[in-house]
Design a protein around this motif. Sequence first.
Motif, PDB file in Angstrom:
ATOM      1  N   ARG A 154       0.853  -1.257  -0.075  1.00 42.73           N
ATOM      2  CA  ARG A 154      -0.147  -0.152   0.090  1.00 42.73           C
ATOM      3  C   ARG A 154       0.617   1.417   0.141  1.00 42.73           C
ATOM      4  NH1 ARG A 154      -2.961  -4.252  -1.233  1.00 42.73           N
ATOM      5  NH2 ARG A 154      -4.993  -4.272  -0.758  1.00 42.73           N
ATOM      6  N   ASP A 155       1.772   1.438  -1.025  1.00 37.28           N
ATOM      7  CA  ASP A 155       2.517   2.528  -1.233  1.00 37.28           C
ATOM      8  C   ASP A 155       2.118   3.273  -2.352  1.00 37.28           C
ATOM      9  OD1 ASP A 155       3.139   1.235  -3.640  1.00 37.28           O
ATOM     10  OD2 ASP A 155       5.273   0.768  -3.068  1.00 37.28           O
ATOM     11  N   ALA A 156       2.616   4.274  -2.971  1.00 36.47           N
ATOM     12  CA  ALA A 156       2.320   5.406  -3.984  1.00 36.47           C
ATOM     13  C   ALA A 156       1.998   4.405  -5.144  1.00 36.47           C
ATOM     14  CB  ALA A 156       3.372   6.099  -4.348  1.00 36.47           C
ATOM     15  N   GLY A 157       2.480   3.527  -5.233  1.00 37.23           N
ATOM     16  CA  GLY A 157       2.149   2.574  -6.691  1.00 37.23           C
ATOM     17  C   GLY A 157       0.814   2.347  -6.581  1.00 37.23           C
ATOM     18  N   PHE A 158       0.337   1.723  -5.518  1.00 38.37           N
ATOM     19  CA  PHE A 158      -0.916   1.184  -5.272  1.00 38.37           C
ATOM     20  C   PHE A 158      -2.041   1.967  -5.412  1.00 38.37           C
ATOM     21  CE2 PHE A 158      -4.724   0.686  -2.274  1.00 38.37           C
ATOM     22  CZ  PHE A 158      -5.118  -0.750  -2.940  1.00 38.37           C
ATOM     23  N   HIS A 159      -1.483   3.528  -4.920  1.00 37.49           N
ATOM     24  CA  HIS A 159      -2.657   4.514  -4.939  1.00 37.49           C
ATOM     25  C   HIS A 159      -2.723   5.041  -6.446  1.00 37.49           C
ATOM     26  CE1 HIS A 159      -3.337   4.531  -0.836  1.00 37.49           C
ATOM     27  NE2 HIS A 159      -2.050   4.580  -0.287  1.00 37.49           N
ATOM     28  N   PHE A 160      -1.818   4.972  -6.993  1.00 37.76           N
ATOM     29  CA  PHE A 160      -1.671   5.407  -8.577  1.00 37.76           C
ATOM     30  C   PHE A 160      -2.491   4.445  -9.391  1.00 37.76           C
ATOM     31  CE2 PHE A 160       2.466   7.959  -7.863  1.00 37.76           C
ATOM     32  CZ  PHE A 160       1.614   9.289  -8.350  1.00 37.76           C
ATOM     33  N   ALA A 161      -2.542   3.028  -9.145  1.00 37.32           N
ATOM     34  CA  ALA A 161      -3.117   2.111  -9.806  1.00 37.32           C
ATOM     35  C   ALA A 161      -4.736   2.408  -9.464  1.00 37.32           C
ATOM     36  CB  ALA A 161      -2.861   0.705  -9.420  1.00 37.32           C
ATOM     37  N   ARG A 162      -5.085   2.557  -8.057  1.00 37.53           N
ATOM     38  CA  ARG A 162      -6.423   2.687  -7.698  1.00 37.53           C
ATOM     39  C   ARG A 162      -6.976   4.019  -8.164  1.00 37.53           C
ATOM     40  NH1 ARG A 162     -10.284  -0.301  -7.059  1.00 37.53           N
ATOM     41  NH2 ARG A 162     -11.166   1.084  -5.519  1.00 37.53           N
ATOM     42  N   ALA A 163      -6.003   5.255  -8.349  1.00 37.08           N
ATOM     43  CA  ALA A 163      -6.491   6.242  -9.082  1.00 37.08           C
ATOM     44  C   ALA A 163      -7.109   6.095 -10.344  1.00 37.08           C
ATOM     45  CB  ALA A 163      -5.518   7.442  -8.914  1.00 37.08           C
ATOM     46  N   GLY A 164      -6.343   5.347 -11.297  1.00 36.74           N
ATOM     47  CA  GLY A 164      -6.543   5.029 -12.575  1.00 36.74           C
ATOM     48  C   GLY A 164      -7.881   4.367 -12.535  1.00 36.74           C
ATOM     49  N   THR A 165      -8.029   3.058 -11.705  1.00 37.77           N
ATOM     50  CA  THR A 165      -9.461   2.497 -11.955  1.00 37.77           C
ATOM     51  C   THR A 165     -10.545   3.367 -11.630  1.00 37.77           C
ATOM     52  OG1 THR A 165      -8.288   0.452 -11.256  1.00 37.77           O
ATOM     53  CG2 THR A 165     -10.484   0.718 -10.767  1.00 37.77           C
ATOM     54  N   LEU A 166     -10.417   4.089 -10.630  1.00 35.09           N
ATOM     55  CA  LEU A 166     -11.689   5.138  -9.988  1.00 35.09           C
ATOM     56  C   LEU A 166     -12.001   6.297 -11.191  1.00 35.09           C
ATOM     57  CD1 LEU A 166     -10.708   4.900  -6.510  1.00 35.09           C
ATOM     58  CD2 LEU A 166     -12.806   3.747  -7.374  1.00 35.09           C
ATOM     59  N   VAL A 167     -10.965   6.737 -11.826  1.00 32.18           N
ATOM     60  CA  VAL A 167     -11.224   7.849 -12.563  1.00 32.18           C
ATOM     61  C   VAL A 167     -11.892   7.275 -13.863  1.00 32.18           C
ATOM     62  CG1 VAL A 167      -9.979   9.174 -14.638  1.00 32.18           C
ATOM     63  CG2 VAL A 167      -9.312   9.480 -12.144  1.00 32.18           C
ATOM     64  N   GLU A 168     -11.222   6.099 -14.349  1.00 31.86           N
ATOM     65  CA  GLU A 168     -12.133   5.604 -15.493  1.00 31.86           C
ATOM     66  C   GLU A 168     -13.270   4.829 -15.233  1.00 31.86           C
ATOM     67  OE1 GLU A 168     -12.106   4.797 -19.582  1.00 31.86           O
ATOM     68  OE2 GLU A 168     -10.508   5.580 -18.640  1.00 31.86           O
ATOM     69  N   ARG A 169     -13.736   4.500 -13.962  1.00 28.17           N
ATOM     70  CA  ARG A 169     -14.834   3.771 -13.655  1.00 28.17           C
ATOM     71  C   ARG A 169     -15.907   4.972 -13.704  1.00 28.17           C
ATOM     72  NH1 ARG A 169     -14.694  -0.060  -8.950  1.00 28.17           N
ATOM     73  NH2 ARG A 169     -13.645  -1.315 -10.318  1.00 28.17           N
ATOM     74  N   GLY A 170     -15.558   5.973 -13.106  1.00 22.15           N
ATOM     75  CA  GLY A 170     -16.540   6.969 -12.792  1.00 22.15           C
ATOM     76  C   GLY A 170     -17.116   7.535 -14.142  1.00 22.15           C
ATOM     77  N   ASP A 171     -16.099   7.813 -15.044  1.00 18.07           N
ATOM     78  CA  ASP A 171     -16.191   8.320 -16.535  1.00 18.07           C
ATOM     79  C   ASP A 171     -17.093   7.254 -17.164  1.00 18.07           C
ATOM     80  OD1 ASP A 171     -15.232  10.391 -18.758  1.00 18.07           O
ATOM     81  OD2 ASP A 171     -15.150   8.261 -19.624  1.00 18.07           O
ATOM     82  N   SER A 172     -16.819   6.114 -17.243  1.00 16.96           N
ATOM     83  CA  SER A 172     -17.445   5.264 -17.925  1.00 16.96           C
ATOM     84  C   SER A 172     -18.884   5.082 -17.434  1.00 16.96           C
ATOM     85  CB  SER A 172     -16.919   3.655 -17.648  1.00 16.96           C
ATOM     86  OG  SER A 172     -17.551   2.828 -18.409  1.00 16.96           O
ATOM     87  N   ILE A 173     -19.280   4.986 -16.066  1.00 16.10           N
ATOM     88  CA  ILE A 173     -20.612   4.788 -15.454  1.00 16.10           C
ATOM     89  C   ILE A 173     -21.361   6.364 -15.901  1.00 16.10           C
ATOM     90  CG2 ILE A 173     -22.061   4.552 -13.389  1.00 16.10           C
ATOM     91  CD1 ILE A 173     -20.414   2.422 -14.140  1.00 16.10           C
ATOM     92  N   ALA A 174     -20.918   7.450 -15.758  1.00 18.26           N
ATOM     93  CA  ALA A 174     -21.608   8.588 -15.962  1.00 18.26           C
ATOM     94  C   ALA A 174     -21.937   8.627 -17.430  1.00 18.26           C
ATOM     95  CB  ALA A 174     -20.715   9.750 -15.665  1.00 18.26           C
ATOM     96  N   ARG A 175     -21.113   8.226 -18.559  1.00 18.00           N
ATOM     97  CA  ARG A 175     -21.440   8.170 -19.838  1.00 18.00           C
ATOM     98  C   ARG A 175     -22.428   7.122 -20.217  1.00 18.00           C
ATOM     99  NH1 ARG A 175     -17.891  11.035 -22.936  1.00 18.00           N
ATOM    100  NH2 ARG A 175     -15.999  12.061 -21.720  1.00 18.00           N
TER     101      ARG A 175
END
Length: 314
Positions: A154-175
Motif C-alpha cells: 500500500r505505497d504510492a504505486g498502489f494509490h496510482f493504480a487505484r486512482a486510474g481505476t476510479l477515474v476510468e470507472r466514474g467516467d464510464s458509468i456517467a457516460r
Amino acid sequence: MLGRTANGLFWMFRYLERAENTARLLDAGLRMALTRDHTDAADEWRSVIVASGQKAAYEAKFDEYVGSDVWNFILRDRDNPANILSTFEQVRTNARLVRNAISTELWEAINEGWMQLRADMVRPVAQGNLGKVVADIRRAGMQAHGAMQNSILRDAGFHFARAGTLVERGDSIARILDIKYYLLLPSLSYVGSSLDKGQWDNVLRSVSGDRAYRWLHAGQIDARGIVEFLVLDERFPRSLAFCHSDLRDNLTALERIHKNEVLSTDLMRKADMRMNDTTIDDVFEQGLHQFLIDFINSNSAIAAAISEDYRFVD
C-alpha cells in the motif's frame, strides 16, 4: 517512484477498467438484442456503440447496426484502435514498463489474461462464442484486480493504480447512464411514468449492478431509484459517489506520501464535497444530463491534474 512508473500504473489500470466496462456493456447489449425484433435490435446495438464512444469510427466502416459487426468491431476490429483486444494490449504494455513495481502475481494475471483474449479473438467471434469471450475479459480484469489487492504494497504505486481505476470507472458509468437515460427517458416529464423495465434492467446490467439494486429495492425496477443508486449510493462500488469517495482517499494518501499539496487533491476534495451535498432531488432539478456532463468534466480535470502533478515524482 519515477514519473514514468506512476504514469504506467495509472494508465495500466485505466485501460483495464475500460476493457472490463466495455465488455459489460457488450454483454448487456446482447441480452437485450436477443429479445427484440430486427429494428429494435439495431437500435440496441447502436446504443452500445454510442455508449462505448465509437460511433464515428463504426459508421465510417458500416452502414447498418448488425450484431456481429458491432461486437467484432468492439472486440477485435483493426480499424477500431479502441477495440478491447488493443485496449488489453495497452494494459500488458504498461505492465511491462512497470514490471519492477508490480508483483509477479499481478504480471502473471495480466499476461495470462492477454494470451487468453488473443486466442479467443484470433478469428471473428461468432454469437455462440460471444458469451465466453465476454466472460474471459471480465475474468482477466477480476484476476488482475485480485492480484493487486492481495500482493501489492500500500505505497504510492498502489494509490496510482487505484486512482486510474476510479477515474476510468466514474467516467464510464456517467457516460453509460447519460446515453442510456437519453434513449430511455428523453424528457424529465417522463420521470415516474411507466417505462420499459427490461431496458432499465439493461442499464443496471451494463454496470454489473442488477443484483445489488434488486437486493436493496426488493426487485422493484424504478428509473428514479436506479439513478439514485448509480449516482449517490456509496455502498455500490460502481456508483459515482463511491468512485469520488475512494478516489479522494487515494489522492489524499499520495499527497501525504509525497509531502506536497497538489492541484488534483484540491480539485478532488471540492468535487467530493459537492457530491456529498447533493440529493437525488438536486440532480433532477439541475437535469440529469447536465449533472452527468458536469461530473464528466470535473472527473476529466482531476485526471489531467493527476498526470501533471506527478510527472516528475521521485
